[in-house]
Design an enzyme around this catalytic site. Structure first.
Site, PDB file in Angstrom:
ATOM      1  N   LYS A 176      -9.384   6.974 -15.619  1.00 28.62           N
ATOM      2  CA  LYS A 176      -9.022   7.441 -16.658  1.00 28.62           C
ATOM      3  C   LYS A 176      -9.022   6.533 -17.594  1.00 28.62           C
ATOM      4  CE  LYS A 176      -9.135  11.381 -14.687  1.00 28.62           C
ATOM      5  NZ  LYS A 176      -9.984  10.987 -13.830  1.00 28.62           N
ATOM      6  N   ASN A 229     -11.960   7.867  -8.338  1.00 32.64           N
ATOM      7  CA  ASN A 229     -11.218   8.598  -7.817  1.00 32.64           C
ATOM      8  C   ASN A 229     -10.448   8.430  -6.424  1.00 32.64           C
ATOM      9  OD1 ASN A 229     -10.635  11.246  -9.732  1.00 32.64           O
ATOM     10  ND2 ASN A 229     -12.383  10.540 -10.426  1.00 32.64           N
ATOM     11  N   LEU A 287      -2.495  -1.557 -10.871  1.00 31.32           N
ATOM     12  CA  LEU A 287      -3.785  -0.689 -10.143  1.00 31.32           C
ATOM     13  C   LEU A 287      -3.986   0.480 -11.043  1.00 31.32           C
ATOM     14  CD1 LEU A 287      -2.735   0.538  -6.391  1.00 31.32           C
ATOM     15  CD2 LEU A 287      -3.839  -1.266  -7.179  1.00 31.32           C
ATOM     16  N   SER A 288      -4.766   0.533 -11.463  1.00 31.38           N
ATOM     17  CA  SER A 288      -5.529   1.519 -12.810  1.00 31.38           C
ATOM     18  C   SER A 288      -6.546   2.182 -12.062  1.00 31.38           C
ATOM     19  CB  SER A 288      -6.451   0.551 -13.635  1.00 31.38           C
ATOM     20  OG  SER A 288      -6.300   1.739 -14.624  1.00 31.38           O
ATOM     21  N   TYR A 293      -2.501  10.821 -20.041  1.00 31.00           N
ATOM     22  CA  TYR A 293      -2.917  10.236 -19.476  1.00 31.00           C
ATOM     23  C   TYR A 293      -3.502   9.162 -19.461  1.00 31.00           C
ATOM     24  CZ  TYR A 293      -3.544   8.475 -14.467  1.00 31.00           C
ATOM     25  OH  TYR A 293      -3.290   8.133 -13.184  1.00 31.00           O
TER      26      TYR A 293
END
Length: 178
Positions: A33, A75, A29-30, A41
């Site tokens: 960003k 997000n 999972l990414s 990060y």
């Protein structure tokens, strides 16, 4: 340092464990960003993606071996650190003015249920080495603030170091494998 331990060392540990125990399919999972990162990060999320995708080289072309892919999305609305709970907490405290980083700032948003459904569907589609990215909306943060508190004012507080005005969900260099 925690993002390095979690996103880089953690990815390596998951890859090794999946191969050692003959897990059939793994999706890392990414986050958006990871697309053209400008901070540590984002760079660790990108590195994590590369670890998962390149793990297919370790197991070779045998379709009976562990296969690795990545799901990248924006997000998750309401998750820890996202703007919705921050705005909600401020409104619950009775503030009359919400802080907006930049009037033009946008973010990709997905609900938790949408993210889970997307990852599950990606397992059905994967052959190994893909990056799955859902088509999700981008919202202006100021519009979100106005929707949550139509009678409140806002104040521009400025962009923080390592923050983008607009996230990208996919860079031009990744498009061919996405």
């Amino acid at each position: 340092m925690e993002c390095i331990k979690t996103n880089i060392s953690g990815a390596e540990n998951v890859v090794k464990a999946a191969i050692d125990t003959n897990v059939f399919r793994v999706i890392g999972l990414s986050s958006d960003k990871a697309s053209d990162p400008i901070n540590l990060y984002g760079a660790t999320k990108l590195t994590s993606e590369k670890i998962f995708i390149s793990a297919n080289n370790i197991v070779g072309g045998d379709p009976n071996r562990t296969r690795f892919s990545v799901a990248r999305y924006g997000n998750v609305v309401g998750s820890r650190g996202s703007v919705v709970p921050i705005f909600k907490e401020l409104l619950d405290q009775g503030v009359k003015e919400l802080p907006i980083t930049n009037e033009k700032m946008t973010r990709f948003c997905i609900t938790l249920n949408q993210a889970v459904d997307f990852v599950i569907k990606s397992f059905d589609r994967m052959i190994g080495g893909e990056m799955f990215i859902p088509k999700i909306p981008s919202i202006k943060i100021i519009d979100l603030a106005k929707a949550m508190a139509p009678k409140s004012n806002y104040r521009v507080i400025g962009i923080r170091p390592g923050e983008k005005i607009h996230e990208k969900i996919c860079s031009i260099h990744e498009a061919r494998l996405t």
